[in-house]
Design a protein around this motif. Structure first.
Motif, PDB file in Angstrom:
ATOM      1  N   THR A 140       0.810  -1.215   0.000  1.00 15.04           N
ATOM      2  CA  THR A 140       0.000   0.000   0.000  1.00 15.04           C
ATOM      3  C   THR A 140       0.847   1.270   0.000  1.00 15.04           C
ATOM      4  OG1 THR A 140      -0.208  -0.160   2.418  1.00 15.04           O
ATOM      5  CG2 THR A 140      -1.979  -1.110   1.073  1.00 15.04           C
ATOM      6  N   CYS A 141       2.145   1.132   0.194  1.00 17.91           N
ATOM      7  CA  CYS A 141       3.022   2.293   0.039  1.00 17.91           C
ATOM      8  C   CYS A 141       3.272   2.552  -1.445  1.00 17.91           C
ATOM      9  CB  CYS A 141       4.343   2.068   0.771  1.00 17.91           C
ATOM     10  SG  CYS A 141       4.186   1.984   2.560  1.00 17.91           S
ATOM     11  N   ALA A 142       3.564   1.481  -2.178  1.00 17.62           N
ATOM     12  CA  ALA A 142       3.797   1.613  -3.621  1.00 17.62           C
ATOM     13  C   ALA A 142       2.490   1.799  -4.389  1.00 17.62           C
ATOM     14  CB  ALA A 142       4.527   0.378  -4.141  1.00 17.62           C
ATOM     15  N   HIS A 143       1.390   1.281  -3.841  1.00 18.42           N
ATOM     16  CA  HIS A 143       0.078   1.361  -4.506  1.00 18.42           C
ATOM     17  C   HIS A 143      -0.933   1.976  -3.528  1.00 18.42           C
ATOM     18  CE1 HIS A 143       1.591  -1.220  -7.748  1.00 18.42           C
ATOM     19  NE2 HIS A 143       2.074  -2.010  -6.818  1.00 18.42           N
ATOM     20  N   ALA A 144      -0.753   3.232  -3.235  1.00 19.87           N
ATOM     21  CA  ALA A 144      -1.613   3.887  -2.240  1.00 19.87           C
ATOM     22  C   ALA A 144      -3.022   4.138  -2.762  1.00 19.87           C
ATOM     23  CB  ALA A 144      -0.984   5.206  -1.800  1.00 19.87           C
ATOM     24  N   ASN A 145      -3.174   4.225  -4.079  1.00 21.16           N
ATOM     25  CA  ASN A 145      -4.472   4.542  -4.673  1.00 21.16           C
ATOM     26  C   ASN A 145      -5.257   3.254  -4.932  1.00 21.16           C
ATOM     27  OD1 ASN A 145      -6.655   5.669  -5.971  1.00 21.16           O
ATOM     28  ND2 ASN A 145      -5.499   6.498  -7.689  1.00 21.16           N
ATOM     29  N   TYR A 146      -5.743   2.652  -3.843  1.00 25.06           N
ATOM     30  CA  TYR A 146      -6.553   1.436  -3.966  1.00 25.06           C
ATOM     31  C   TYR A 146      -7.906   1.664  -3.295  1.00 25.06           C
ATOM     32  CZ  TYR A 146      -5.556   0.456   0.966  1.00 25.06           C
ATOM     33  OH  TYR A 146      -5.478   0.533   2.333  1.00 25.06           O
ATOM     34  N   ALA A 147      -8.898   0.929  -3.755  1.00 30.73           N
ATOM     35  CA  ALA A 147     -10.239   1.029  -3.180  1.00 30.73           C
ATOM     36  C   ALA A 147     -10.359   0.085  -1.998  1.00 30.73           C
ATOM     37  CB  ALA A 147     -11.290   0.689  -4.226  1.00 30.73           C
ATOM     38  N   CYS A 148     -10.752   0.599  -0.847  1.00 31.55           N
ATOM     39  CA  CYS A 148     -11.032  -0.241   0.316  1.00 31.55           C
ATOM     40  C   CYS A 148     -12.287  -1.064   0.053  1.00 31.55           C
ATOM     41  CB  CYS A 148     -11.240   0.619   1.562  1.00 31.55           C
ATOM     42  SG  CYS A 148      -9.788   1.556   2.066  1.00 31.55           S
ATOM     43  N   GLY A 149     -12.278  -2.303   0.493  1.00 28.82           N
ATOM     44  CA  GLY A 149     -13.443  -3.160   0.324  1.00 28.82           C
ATOM     45  C   GLY A 149     -14.445  -2.988   1.457  1.00 28.82           C
ATOM     46  N   TYR A 150     -15.736  -3.176   1.132  1.00 29.01           N
ATOM     47  CA  TYR A 150     -16.810  -3.052   2.128  1.00 29.01           C
ATOM     48  C   TYR A 150     -17.621  -4.337   2.146  1.00 29.01           C
ATOM     49  CZ  TYR A 150     -15.632   1.837   2.599  1.00 29.01           C
ATOM     50  OH  TYR A 150     -14.956   3.010   2.867  1.00 29.01           O
ATOM     51  N   ASP A 151     -18.017  -4.778   3.364  1.00 26.26           N
ATOM     52  CA  ASP A 151     -18.703  -6.058   3.504  1.00 26.26           C
ATOM     53  C   ASP A 151     -20.204  -5.930   3.280  1.00 26.26           C
ATOM     54  OD1 ASP A 151     -19.860  -5.069   5.858  1.00 26.26           O
ATOM     55  OD2 ASP A 151     -18.521  -6.173   7.185  1.00 26.26           O
ATOM     56  N   VAL A 152     -20.944  -7.019   3.513  1.00 23.74           N
ATOM     57  CA  VAL A 152     -22.388  -7.034   3.249  1.00 23.74           C
ATOM     58  C   VAL A 152     -23.157  -6.129   4.201  1.00 23.74           C
ATOM     59  CG1 VAL A 152     -22.380  -9.331   2.228  1.00 23.74           C
ATOM     60  CG2 VAL A 152     -22.671  -9.091   4.696  1.00 23.74           C
ATOM     61  N   TYR A 153     -22.522  -5.722   5.303  1.00 28.81           N
ATOM     62  CA  TYR A 153     -23.150  -4.782   6.236  1.00 28.81           C
ATOM     63  C   TYR A 153     -22.691  -3.357   5.989  1.00 28.81           C
ATOM     64  CZ  TYR A 153     -24.266  -9.123   8.628  1.00 28.81           C
ATOM     65  OH  TYR A 153     -24.729 -10.397   8.931  1.00 28.81           O
ATOM     66  N   ASP A 154     -22.027  -3.137   4.842  1.00 28.34           N
ATOM     67  CA  ASP A 154     -21.557  -1.817   4.444  1.00 28.34           C
ATOM     68  C   ASP A 154     -20.471  -1.279   5.378  1.00 28.34           C
ATOM     69  OD1 ASP A 154     -21.599   0.208   2.565  1.00 28.34           O
ATOM     70  OD2 ASP A 154     -23.071   1.407   3.664  1.00 28.34           O
ATOM     71  N   ARG A 155     -19.661  -2.188   5.936  1.00 22.39           N
ATOM     72  CA  ARG A 155     -18.564  -1.798   6.812  1.00 22.39           C
ATOM     73  C   ARG A 155     -17.242  -2.025   6.086  1.00 22.39           C
ATOM     74  NH1 ARG A 155     -20.240  -5.766  11.650  1.00 22.39           N
ATOM     75  NH2 ARG A 155     -19.668  -7.140   9.917  1.00 22.39           N
ATOM     76  N   LYS A 156     -16.310  -1.086   6.274  1.00 23.95           N
ATOM     77  CA  LYS A 156     -14.994  -1.241   5.648  1.00 23.95           C
ATOM     78  C   LYS A 156     -14.280  -2.442   6.246  1.00 23.95           C
ATOM     79  CE  LYS A 156     -11.745   1.926   6.306  1.00 23.95           C
ATOM     80  NZ  LYS A 156     -11.004   3.193   6.119  1.00 23.95           N
ATOM     81  N   ILE A 157     -13.674  -3.266   5.383  1.00 17.46           N
ATOM     82  CA  ILE A 157     -12.971  -4.458   5.826  1.00 17.46           C
ATOM     83  C   ILE A 157     -11.765  -4.059   6.672  1.00 17.46           C
ATOM     84  CG2 ILE A 157     -11.639  -6.461   5.031  1.00 17.46           C
ATOM     85  CD1 ILE A 157     -13.444  -6.462   2.534  1.00 17.46           C
ATOM     86  N   GLU A 158     -11.544  -4.789   7.739  1.00 19.87           N
ATOM     87  CA  GLU A 158     -10.394  -4.546   8.604  1.00 19.87           C
ATOM     88  C   GLU A 158      -9.103  -4.604   7.790  1.00 19.87           C
ATOM     89  OE1 GLU A 158      -8.132  -6.723  12.377  1.00 19.87           O
ATOM     90  OE2 GLU A 158     -10.155  -7.331  11.783  1.00 19.87           O
ATOM     91  N   GLY A 159      -8.298  -3.551   7.892  1.00 23.16           N
ATOM     92  CA  GLY A 159      -7.072  -3.480   7.106  1.00 23.16           C
ATOM     93  C   GLY A 159      -7.293  -2.953   5.702  1.00 23.16           C
TER      94      GLY A 159
END
Length: 348
Positions: free
Chosen positions: A211-230
């Motif tokens: 994530t340092c070399a590829h900082a522009n990534y989309a965070c994933g969200y679960d079925v409860y609309d919560r951002k995945i840990e990490g």
């Protein structure tokens, strides 16, 4: 705005506008790319990190999930053209296969073509992924179902060639075969033979993502609309689900596959595309890495993907030379992308 993109954005579906559907399906970010006659147009909506209010853009990376399989089929075809592997040879020529069991305790001849067409008879449809706090298994542990792998062992449920059955496990075995045959690790192999030649310079099979070399990534969200840990799950099953990419870079692959079908690609031959788009078993849903109907006069091909926190879709029509790629960072957005694919299919 090109006509296909405009149609997609302006179309209603089930009585809802595009914006209303995004809200209804709780889509944090959507990245879309349309291909027309070799030209690419991209458009992005929403947030790659909703909590931090960071918007997605054309260069935001998403997990492509099972679309990774298309790239494995492509690298296998390129390596076959170069004489590095033979798609019709018994894979025991390249690697040890004594670790998996079969339904009748007999040994069977399995080829890369069997594995890539989902006709080798193996189990394991998909993979769950791993949080950053978990131990990450090696490919050998995945194939054997050994800790810390969270899947069952690879097992042959049917004789090769007997029937079609979608198998992510078979693709991991194909990954092992190709890496053993070439003596290369998977990520540099894919970069040398597919990503770099196509100009897919942002795309990577690096797991976990740097994530340092590829900082522009989309965070994933679960079925409860919560951002995945990490921010995302780690997918060590590289060939089956490990690709990080953008719709724009997947569109480069779409364009090259359509060129290859016309015999106009220096990247892949027309003969290899004929192999890729031929079903080896009656009633199969795929050739090598691509889904398509039995009666396919318009030349329609596609593959979707679904990892924890991400859904993606890639499709193209060779007759019209049009294609569509879309990626979202939510586990509950498959119906949304199905609707978008249906709309795109009307104008492809």
């Amino acid at each position: 705005m090109c006509c296909v993109m405009q149609t997609i954005m302006e179309s209603t579906y089930s009585g809802m506008s595009f914006d209303e559907r995004m809200d209804f399906y709780k889509v944090p970010a959507l990245s879309v790319c349309v291909v027309e006659d070799g030209n690419i147009q991209t458009k992005c909506f929403g947030y790659r990190d909703r909590e931090k209010k960071i918007e997605a853009d054309d260069e935001t990376l998403f997990q492509a999930a099972s679309i990774s399989k298309v790239l494995l089929a492509v690298v296998a075809l390129r390596l076959a053209e170069a004489g590095k592997i033979n798609l019709d040879e018994d894979i025991r020529q390249y690697t040890n296969t004594d670790f998996y069991k079969t339904f009748d305790c007999q040994q069977y001849r399995v080829t890369l073509k069997d594995l890539l067409s989902h006709t080798a008879g193996f189990n394991i449809g998909g993979f769950a992924g791993y949080l950053h706090t978990m131990d990450i298994p090696s490919i050998e542990q995945i194939l054997r179902g050994k800790y810390p792998a969270n899947n069952v062992p690879l097992f042959m449920e049917n004789p090769p060639g007997a029937k079609w059955a979608y198998s992510g496990g078979g693709y991991i075995l194909a990954q092992k075969v190709i890496c053993d045959a070439t003596g290369m690790e998977f990520e540099p192999l894919m970069r040398k033979w597919v990503l770099s030649p196509l100009g897919m310079h942002q795309s990577t099979f690096e797991q976990p993502l740097n994530t340092c070399a590829h900082a522009n990534y989309a965070c994933g969200y679960d079925v409860y609309d919560r951002k995945i840990e990490g921010g995302f799950c780690i997918m060590p099953e590289l060939a089956a689900a490990g690709l990080w990419t953008t719709p724009g870079e997947l569109a480069l692959l779409v364009i090259e596959l359509m060129r290859a079908m016309r015999g106009q690609s220096p990247f892949l031959s027309k003969e290899s595309m004929a192999v890729m788009t031929t079903k080896t078993v009656s009633g199969a849903a795929t050739g090598l890495g691509l889904f398509f109907p039995d009666e396919n006069q318009e030349g329609y091909y596609e593959h979707s993907g679904s990892n924890f926190g991400y859904v993606s879709e890639m499709c193209f029509q060779s007759k019209s030379q049009k294609g569509f790629v879309a990626m979202v960072n939510s586990s509950v957005s498959s119906n949304f992308l199905n609707e978008m694919e249906d709309i795109a299919g009307r104008v492809l």
